[in-house]
Scaffold this active site. Sequence first.
Site, short mmCIF file in Angstrom:
data_model
loop_
_atom_site.label_atom_id
_atom_site.label_comp_id
_atom_site.label_asym_id
_atom_site.label_seq_id
_atom_site.Cartn_x
_atom_site.Cartn_y
_atom_site.Cartn_z
N GLY A 1 -9.71 31.21 25.57
CA GLY A 1 -8.80 30.31 24.89
C GLY A 1 -8.10 29.45 25.92
O GLY A 1 -8.52 28.34 26.25
N TYR B 1 -2.03 39.00 11.21
CA TYR B 1 -2.06 38.05 10.09
C TYR B 1 -2.42 38.78 8.80
O TYR B 1 -2.68 39.98 8.80
CB TYR B 1 -3.05 36.91 10.40
CG TYR B 1 -2.52 35.94 11.43
CD1 TYR B 1 -1.31 35.28 11.23
CD2 TYR B 1 -3.21 35.70 12.61
CE1 TYR B 1 -0.81 34.39 12.17
CE2 TYR B 1 -2.70 34.81 13.57
CZ TYR B 1 -1.50 34.16 13.34
OH TYR B 1 -1.00 33.29 14.28
N ARG C 1 -12.63 37.89 13.35
CA ARG C 1 -11.68 37.97 14.47
C ARG C 1 -10.99 39.32 14.32
O ARG C 1 -10.28 39.57 13.34
CB ARG C 1 -10.66 36.82 14.37
CG ARG C 1 -9.83 36.64 15.62
CD ARG C 1 -10.54 35.73 16.58
NE ARG C 1 -10.43 36.15 17.97
CZ ARG C 1 -9.60 35.63 18.87
NH1 ARG C 1 -8.79 34.67 18.53
NH2 ARG C 1 -9.60 36.07 20.13
N CYS D 1 -1.31 22.21 28.44
CA CYS D 1 -1.44 23.23 29.48
C CYS D 1 -0.59 22.88 30.69
O CYS D 1 -0.58 21.73 31.12
CB CYS D 1 -2.91 23.33 29.88
SG CYS D 1 -3.19 24.37 31.30
C1 LIG Z 1 -1.70 27.95 21.27
C2 LIG Z 1 -2.55 29.05 20.72
C3 LIG Z 1 -3.02 28.97 19.42
C4 LIG Z 1 -3.86 29.98 18.92
N1 LIG Z 1 -4.38 29.85 17.66
C5 LIG Z 1 -5.29 30.76 17.23
C6 LIG Z 1 -5.97 30.57 15.99
O1 LIG Z 1 -5.80 29.57 15.29
N2 LIG Z 1 -6.84 31.53 15.59
C7 LIG Z 1 -7.08 32.65 16.35
O2 LIG Z 1 -7.89 33.49 15.94
N3 LIG Z 1 -6.46 32.83 17.53
C8 LIG Z 1 -5.60 31.92 18.00
N4 LIG Z 1 -5.04 32.07 19.23
C9 LIG Z 1 -5.43 33.22 20.06
C10 LIG Z 1 -6.53 32.84 21.05
O3 LIG Z 1 -7.75 32.68 20.37
C11 LIG Z 1 -6.69 33.94 22.12
O4 LIG Z 1 -6.92 35.15 21.47
C12 LIG Z 1 -5.49 34.07 23.04
O5 LIG Z 1 -5.14 32.81 23.54
C13 LIG Z 1 -5.79 35.00 24.22
O6 LIG Z 1 -6.98 34.64 24.86
P1 LIG Z 1 -7.01 33.78 26.23
O7 LIG Z 1 -6.42 34.66 27.29
O8 LIG Z 1 -8.45 33.46 26.47
O9 LIG Z 1 -6.19 32.58 26.00
C14 LIG Z 1 -4.19 31.09 19.74
C15 LIG Z 1 -3.69 31.16 21.03
C16 LIG Z 1 -2.88 30.15 21.53
C17 LIG Z 1 -2.40 30.23 22.95
S1 SF4 Z 2 -0.03 26.66 29.85
FE1 SF4 Z 2 -0.22 28.36 31.27
S2 SF4 Z 2 -1.03 30.04 30.01
FE2 SF4 Z 2 -1.30 28.17 28.84
S3 SF4 Z 2 -3.37 27.54 29.30
FE3 SF4 Z 2 -2.07 26.47 30.74
S4 SF4 Z 2 -1.94 27.77 32.53
FE4 SF4 Z 2 -2.79 28.99 30.88
#
Ligand SMILES: Cc1cc2nc3c(=O)[nH]c(=O)nc-3n(C[C@H](O)[C@H](O)[C@H](O)COP(=O)(O)O)c2cc1C
Ligand code: SF4
Length: 658
Positions: free
Chosen positions: A331, A174, A222, A375
Amino acid sequence: MSKYAVLGQPYKIRNVEIKNRFTVIPMTMGSLSYDEEGGFSDNLIHYFELRAKGGFGLIIPGAAATDYHVDPYSALGPNVNTNRHWQERAKVLVDTVHKYGTKIFCQLTMGLGRNYPGLPGPSENPVWRTPDQVSPAMTKEQIRQKIADMIEGAVVAKECGYDGVEIHAMHWGYLLDQMAMAFYNRREDEYGGSLENRLRCAREIVEGIHEKCGRDFPVGMRLGLKTYIKDYDKATLTGEEEVGRTLEEGVEISRLLESYGYDFLDADTGTYDSFYYACPPMYNPQGFMIPLAAKAKEVVNIPIIAGGRMQDYDLALEAVEKGEIDAIGLGRPSLADPDYPNKVISGEVEKIRPCIGCNMGCFRRCVETGEPVSCAVNPQAARELVIGLKPGEGDKKVVVVGGGVAGMEAARTAALRGYRVTLFEKSDHLGGHIVEAGAHAFKREIRRLNEWYQRELRDLGVDIKLEHEPCINCIRKQEADAVILATGTDEAHPPIPGLEKALPSLEAIDHPEKIGSKVIIAGGGLVGCEIALDEAKKGKDVTVVEALDDIMAAGGASAPYPNKQMITDLFAHYGVRVYTSTRLSEVTDEGAIVEKADGSKEALAADTVISALGFRPAPNLKEEWAQLNLPMYEIGDATGAGTIMKAIWDAYEVANSI
Ligand SMILES: Cc1cc2nc3c(=O)[nH]c(=O)nc-3n(C[C@H](O)[C@H](O)[C@H](O)COP(=O)(O)O)c2cc1C
Ligand code: SF4
């Protein structure tokens, strides 16, 4: 006390005590998050209330826009600084999660830069995946204005009651990330050049916030510790061809950010150009970013929250115990299971509904189709007030036929609504095709999902009849009020000469020992590609033949971008050959004959040809059973082969409406 109790211990960000180590990291949730005037909707507030109740110590909602001068029409919804209604609703959100002892930080964005069309960045750069469009360079005045808007946003956030702010973002490529990387930032003024110059925005933002909000109001960043990019829109799988941020630079940036006054780092990896690191699919191992965070932790004293495939509580526990990280960022796993922290802290980890890393219900809907985030495995996620579980309507008996994922979800939902449920499954086990889908080493979460469903059904008292293919009389005897047919699919066997010599995909997965060392896989959908990856990782010589003009595009919908990008790069890494727009025309004793788009034919040698040519709904007795005059519903693959998400969402919808 459970062995995970350590993760239930508090830690401090500046003077703010966070009650445990679990953080909901930011996710932009889409249209259901806002009401008509741009304030947080009841649906979103309820969503976070469930996560606060589920034990999360800290919640950081998705990025909120601050800039109302330079590029105010960014893709990120209402503006913190100008929308008074947003401010009122933010206070309601804050008060709601505070009731549970959960802290909440506001993520403020400086902008998206070249990641979206029409927005400016540090220097001229091509727009992400739109190389014919250019993101223009900002003037110095525009940069300063954006910084001022960020500082103003923090003041507003503090007034709304947030416990701190997180700056968005030196991650995912970003705007602030682009400012910080020499690859995107080729400015010659004081905002470009040396690393300190490239971090000047980050520095001026935090200094300005401290000045206006006081030193006790925490400010975090971040931060992507490594970007894994080798060019615009191109990732480096191994990280060796890095042109963005190396880990060494990420560590140095961590040190500098602390020296500027940042109070915590919310760390991850990757950018839009390397989306399989930013939003890692199941092919990226759990906990892969812990060693990176540990390196940063060696040089800073401020807390580090580590996110991105951090769902493995054993890895997380070890990392926290060793002091490699301070907290876990979740997330997508927080979408899949709102009660994740409580279940871990109490040691009931087997009750966690796992995120399977599919990116179907979350990433794809947010970034690719523009639908509200939810999800695949938890159809209610982020829509709890919209399609919540309805109470049952009296004492009903529901019969489910088929114990695959759709059948299990239907049985679970019906039982949760208070209905009596009998589930018939013709084989000796539950799971259907998710057994094969979970067989590859990189699909552990699918195996966990299957275990989770089975446990849920047991706990809910569903009457499971294995090795039982019900006849019409069996159904009659059940005195059911409704029948749900979740009878799944069989493999497709199109009339291709010699196809009987090929190994069907499900058999290949169940019996990998039958696969030779030189393999042709006919069919480059998800099933074929995952077999190809597994075999290539074992050192086999693998060729994929796909009739469409792209792999992982069966059914008219391409796989989510991070998943597709990663498979493509993994194929290149492991030397998998891919023939697209090429049909399997014959299976021979020596291999296969394939036909290209121009009609030319080629003989390819192989020890084994695997047919992964898709699935067709299995025959069921719907027509015969119509004489029972019972409400009868077909769900999941029985209505056409699809994804796990389709199966679960269909099942939930039907079982919730009976
Ligand atoms: C649908 C979606 C929207 C996201 N929006 C943001 C956001 O607004 N700001 C941000 O810093 N990261 C955003 N992320 C990144 C998540 O914070 C996180 O880094 C990413 O999902 C990987 O972590 P996880 O494996 O725990 O999901 C977003 C991720 C997803 C899937
Ligand atoms: S849609 Fe798939 S990757 Fe996304 S939160 Fe749900 S299980 Fe995880």
